[in-house]
Design a protein around this motif. Structure first.
Motif, short mmCIF file in Angstrom:
data_model
loop_
_atom_site.label_atom_id
_atom_site.label_comp_id
_atom_site.label_asym_id
_atom_site.label_seq_id
_atom_site.Cartn_x
_atom_site.Cartn_y
_atom_site.Cartn_z
N THR A 1 -8.38 4.58 -0.23
CA THR A 1 -8.74 3.19 -0.48
C THR A 1 -8.85 2.42 0.82
OG1 THR A 1 -7.59 3.26 -2.60
CG2 THR A 1 -8.04 1.07 -1.69
N GLN B 1 0.18 4.44 -2.18
CA GLN B 1 -1.17 4.42 -2.75
C GLN B 1 -2.06 5.42 -2.04
OE1 GLN B 1 -3.09 0.90 -3.79
NE2 GLN B 1 -1.23 -0.19 -4.38
N ASP B 2 -3.17 5.73 -2.66
CA ASP B 2 -4.14 6.66 -2.10
C ASP B 2 -4.72 6.08 -0.81
OD1 ASP B 2 -6.13 8.51 -1.56
OD2 ASP B 2 -7.18 8.23 -3.46
N VAL C 1 -5.25 -5.20 -2.50
CA VAL C 1 -3.87 -4.73 -2.36
C VAL C 1 -3.17 -5.55 -1.29
CG1 VAL C 1 -2.41 -2.77 -1.71
CG2 VAL C 1 -4.42 -2.40 -3.15
N CYS D 1 0.81 -1.22 0.00
CA CYS D 1 0.00 0.00 0.00
C CYS D 1 0.84 1.27 0.00
CB CYS D 1 -0.93 0.01 1.22
SG CYS D 1 -0.05 0.01 2.80
#
Length: 93
Positions: free
Chosen positions: A30, A26-27, A52, A23
């Motif tokens: 989410t 990552q945004d 993920v 992760c």
């Protein structure tokens, strides 16, 4: 502000696993639900986060941390808040 007194005491290396997390970068949206998110929207977002996590090389370290810290928000270690709470409850029964 979160209550930090309840967190486990950190030792050198406790956070090293995060460098290899799937992760990372990552945004975060989410993994953490927006206010008032419910039903199918929340289920879809959590499924994306868990996807993920399913390929993450450090998922077990992440889950151990989340359980030890009783992390109250987000998907950690491939589990939602509710799933982690059920696991904690089952372990103490």
């Amino acid at each position: 502000m979160g209550e930090i007194r309840r967190l486990p005491e950190l030792r050198e290396g406790d956070w090293d696993w995060q460098m290899s997390a799937a992760c990372r970068g990552q945004d975060t949206a989410t993994f953490y639900h927006p206010e008032n998110e419910r039903g199918p929207s929340r289920a879809r977002r959590e499924m994306q986060a868990k996807a993920v996590c399913s390929g993450c090389p450090v998922v077990q370290s992440c889950l151990r941390w989340a359980l030890a810290a009783r992390e109250p928000y987000g998907v950690w270690g491939g589990l939602s808040v509710e799933e982690r709470e059920r696991l904690i409850t089952a372990r103490s029964a």
